[in-house]
Design an enzyme around this catalytic site. Sequence first.
Site, PDB file in Angstrom:
ATOM      1  N   GLU A 203       0.204  -1.344  -0.106  1.00  0.00           N
ATOM      2  CA  GLU A 203      -0.074   0.127   0.352  1.00  0.00           C
ATOM      3  C   GLU A 203       0.948   1.537   0.158  1.00  0.00           C
ATOM      4  OE1 GLU A 203      -3.876  -1.766   2.111  1.00  0.00           O
ATOM      5  OE2 GLU A 203      -2.670  -0.447   3.196  1.00  0.00           O
TER       6      GLU A 203
ATOM      7  N   GLU B  37      -5.662  -7.665  -1.115  1.00  0.00           N
ATOM      8  CA  GLU B  37      -6.700  -7.702  -0.054  1.00  0.00           C
ATOM      9  C   GLU B  37      -7.910  -7.301  -0.374  1.00  0.00           C
ATOM     10  OE1 GLU B  37      -4.819  -5.304   3.081  1.00  0.00           O
ATOM     11  OE2 GLU B  37      -2.237  -6.006   1.990  1.00  0.00           O
TER      12      GLU B  37
END
Length: 449
Positions: A220, A341
């Site tokens: 991320e 995710e």
Amino acid sequence: MDVFLSERITKKGLLYPIIGLVVCMTVINISFGGFGTHDKESQKRFVRTEGTQFIINGEPFYVNGWNSYWLLTQSVEERNMIRITAMFESAIAMGLTVCRTWAFNDGAYNALQVSPGRFDERVFKGLDRVIVEAQRHGIKLLLSLSNDWSDFGGKIQYAKWAKEAGLNPNTNSNDSFFFDPYIRGYFKNYLKTIITRRNHLTGIEYRDDPTIFAWELMNEPRCESDPSGRTLQHWIEEMASYVKTIDKKHLLTVGLEGFYGPSSPHKFKFNPTEDSKNLGSDFIPNSEVADIDFTSVHIYPDMWLPANKSLPEKKRFVSNWVISHIKDGEQVLKKPVLFTEFGLSAKRNSISYSQRDEFYKHIFDLIYNSALQKGAGAGSFIWQLFVDGMDEFSDEFGVVPKKRPSLYWLLKVQSCRLAKVSHVEKWEWFPSLFRSEKDSVWRAAEVYC
């Protein structure tokens, strides 16, 4: 010396070199697969891409995967390997194929990288064990190499190291991870060390091990100090190119959440919030980098959307979000898209287990529909799975599969569906599993799986 003895000596003199040659050729054949065939067979076991699809052994490969970030930290103590084995056994029972996990721990407890360029061999041996255990169970690993968040060190630890060394005043910002030349040097050294690591159990360097599905540069990544996206873009280009100079066998991805940035104003409507475009990441150009083989997207409506959003509203957001990125993969990027995710909190807004299952099934259907059409939606990874006795590693998204039979079956059914699309032979004995569509597919799969 009698004639009989002389003949025996003569035959032995001829026989021993022949035996030696045969033994030598046998060893070579066993070790290398018969003069060149081993390398070809080994290459087949690496996942590669053809357009918007993953390919393995000449067949399409759609991923039903999961996240267990904790494998490295647990592997340090050999007595904890039982947990990793139990996780892999649970995964293969559900037909899961790829595990995404951390291959970093910077400066924290049981750190892999204790300080810049200094590694703990004891921890590295743990990661060796994880890879061997995954291979033993037929699981591939998506290994993430750093973190934008402070957990397990990440970019914050790198900035701290540089600041402590007095190398550059720019280290006052954690985003200096992306632009400070000293920190970029730290990270490149880390990349080279881990990618060329020789597994102490197999003797195989990580870059030569097909158990590894792919490398992920960072979990991320965001660079909020530069909302134009240029800083992160340059970092991705530099690091991706560097990885490919070391390892040309494995696939590489960035680790993006999927937010659309300044290059795609027509896509802002798909972002979860107005501020999403200012996080310094930019999905399209970040993913277009030539050395990036596939792109990744995350799905967290609980974390991103206003708290008052209902489950139907969250599902509508997810549909638009997923379909938009799949179209990007097909029409712009020409690369596979993995949703690495996704989760729905068990604690927020009093969401029940049945509602979570509804949410997961919605995502699985979107991926399956893309797979049926040979689209860019190449798979998904639930966040996160663990096993009994690991409550300290859980969060509001964590699940022990055997304690949630309905989710266990959802995961298994998705594995069945994707395996059938991928033409995986071990599922061929389901005689009528996929003759019907939509909800009837799930009912059929529950019977045959």
